[in-house]
Design a protein around this motif. Structure first.
Motif, short mmCIF file in Angstrom:
data_model
loop_
_atom_site.label_atom_id
_atom_site.label_comp_id
_atom_site.label_asym_id
_atom_site.label_seq_id
_atom_site.Cartn_x
_atom_site.Cartn_y
_atom_site.Cartn_z
N PRO A 2 43.04 17.21 26.18
CA PRO A 2 43.57 16.81 24.86
C PRO A 2 43.99 18.04 24.06
O PRO A 2 43.18 18.92 23.78
N GLU A 3 45.26 18.11 23.75
CA GLU A 3 45.73 19.21 22.94
C GLU A 3 45.69 18.78 21.48
O GLU A 3 45.55 17.60 21.17
N MET A 4 45.80 19.75 20.61
CA MET A 4 45.83 19.43 19.19
C MET A 4 46.62 20.47 18.42
O MET A 4 46.84 21.58 18.89
N ARG A 5 47.03 20.05 17.27
CA ARG A 5 47.70 20.95 16.33
C ARG A 5 46.85 20.98 15.07
O ARG A 5 46.18 20.01 14.75
N PHE A 6 46.90 22.10 14.39
CA PHE A 6 46.19 22.22 13.13
C PHE A 6 47.03 23.05 12.19
O PHE A 6 47.82 23.89 12.62
N SER A 7 46.91 22.77 10.91
CA SER A 7 47.70 23.48 9.90
C SER A 7 46.80 24.41 9.11
O SER A 7 45.68 24.05 8.75
N ILE A 8 47.34 25.60 8.85
CA ILE A 8 46.60 26.58 8.05
C ILE A 8 47.48 27.03 6.89
O ILE A 8 48.70 26.89 6.92
N ARG A 9 46.83 27.57 5.87
CA ARG A 9 47.55 28.14 4.73
C ARG A 9 47.11 29.59 4.60
O ARG A 9 45.93 29.88 4.40
N TRP A 10 48.08 30.50 4.74
CA TRP A 10 47.81 31.93 4.61
C TRP A 10 47.56 32.29 3.14
O TRP A 10 47.90 31.51 2.25
N PRO A 11 47.02 33.46 2.87
CA PRO A 11 46.73 33.86 1.49
C PRO A 11 47.93 33.82 0.54
O PRO A 11 47.75 33.61 -0.66
N ASP A 12 49.13 33.98 1.06
CA ASP A 12 50.31 33.95 0.19
C ASP A 12 50.84 32.53 -0.03
O ASP A 12 51.86 32.33 -0.68
N GLY A 13 50.14 31.52 0.52
CA GLY A 13 50.53 30.13 0.34
C GLY A 13 51.38 29.55 1.45
O GLY A 13 51.65 28.36 1.47
N THR A 14 51.79 30.39 2.39
CA THR A 14 52.60 29.93 3.51
C THR A 14 51.76 29.03 4.42
O THR A 14 50.65 29.39 4.81
N VAL A 15 52.31 27.86 4.75
CA VAL A 15 51.63 26.95 5.66
C VAL A 15 52.20 27.15 7.06
O VAL A 15 53.41 27.30 7.24
N GLU A 16 51.31 27.18 8.04
CA GLU A 16 51.72 27.37 9.43
C GLU A 16 51.09 26.30 10.31
O GLU A 16 49.90 26.02 10.20
N ALA A 17 51.89 25.71 11.18
CA ALA A 17 51.39 24.77 12.18
C ALA A 17 50.94 25.57 13.39
O ALA A 17 51.66 26.44 13.87
N CYS A 18 49.75 25.27 13.88
CA CYS A 18 49.17 26.01 15.01
C CYS A 18 48.86 25.05 16.15
O CYS A 18 48.75 23.84 15.95
N TYR A 19 48.67 25.60 17.34
CA TYR A 19 48.46 24.82 18.55
C TYR A 19 47.20 25.27 19.29
O TYR A 19 46.89 26.45 19.35
N SER A 20 46.51 24.29 19.86
CA SER A 20 45.41 24.56 20.78
C SER A 20 45.48 23.54 21.91
O SER A 20 45.71 22.35 21.66
N PRO A 21 45.25 23.97 23.15
CA PRO A 21 45.27 23.03 24.27
C PRO A 21 43.96 22.26 24.40
O PRO A 21 43.79 21.47 25.32
N SER A 22 43.05 22.48 23.48
CA SER A 22 41.72 21.86 23.53
C SER A 22 41.27 21.51 22.12
O SER A 22 41.67 22.14 21.15
N LEU A 23 40.37 20.55 22.03
CA LEU A 23 39.80 20.16 20.74
C LEU A 23 38.71 21.12 20.27
O LEU A 23 38.10 20.90 19.23
N VAL A 24 38.47 22.21 21.01
CA VAL A 24 37.42 23.17 20.66
C VAL A 24 37.61 23.72 19.24
O VAL A 24 36.63 24.13 18.59
N ILE A 25 38.81 23.70 18.72
CA ILE A 25 39.07 24.18 17.36
C ILE A 25 38.18 23.45 16.36
O ILE A 25 37.72 24.02 15.38
N LYS A 26 37.91 22.18 16.64
CA LYS A 26 37.07 21.38 15.74
C LYS A 26 35.64 21.89 15.66
O LYS A 26 34.92 21.59 14.72
N ASP A 27 35.22 22.66 16.66
CA ASP A 27 33.88 23.24 16.64
C ASP A 27 33.81 24.50 15.77
O ASP A 27 32.72 24.99 15.48
N TYR A 28 34.97 25.03 15.39
CA TYR A 28 35.02 26.29 14.67
C TYR A 28 35.51 26.18 13.24
O TYR A 28 35.20 27.04 12.41
N PHE A 29 36.27 25.15 12.94
CA PHE A 29 36.87 25.02 11.61
C PHE A 29 36.67 23.62 11.05
O PHE A 29 36.54 22.65 11.80
#
Length: 95
Positions: A2-29
C-alpha cells in the motif's frame, strides 16, 4: 504494497505533496502536527528508508521513488537550516 501520499507545509508556507511506498509514514507523523526541521528530516529519513527496504525485501530492489523523495526533502530542508526554530507541518495523509 500500500502506497500513500502525504502533504507537508514548509516553514515558508509552501505545501508539498510527498510519496511513500508504505504506510510506515503513519508510524512517524501525525496529521496536523508540526515538527522541528531536524526532527522532521530525521523521521523522514528513517521512515522512507524503512519503506524502501520493505520494497527491496518484497521485490528485490529498493524503491527509487522513496529514496528520491528523501533526497528532495533533505535538499529542500537545507534552505531552512539557518533558522533554528523552523518547523515543518504534516498537513494530511492521502492513502
Amino acid at each position: 504494497m500500500p502506497e500513500m501520499r502525504f502533504s507537508i507545509r514548509w516553514p515558508d508556507g509552501t505545501v508539498e505533496a510527498c510519496y511513500s511506498p508504505s504506510l510506515v509514514i503513519k508510524d512517524y507523523f501525525v496529521p496536523g502536527e508540526s515538527y522541528k526541521l531536524l526532527e522532521f528530516l530525521a523521521k523522514s529519513r528513517e521512515a522512507l528508508t524503512i519503506a524502501s527496504d520493505r520494497v527491496e525485501a518484497r521485490y528485490g530492489f529498493p524503491c527509487s521513488r522513496a529514496l528520491g523523495q528523501l533526497v528532495r526533502l533533505e535538499a529542500a530542508g537545507r534552505a531552512y537550516s539557518t533558522h533554528p526554530d523552523a518547523r515543518v507541518a504534516v498537513e494530511s495523509f492521502d492513502d
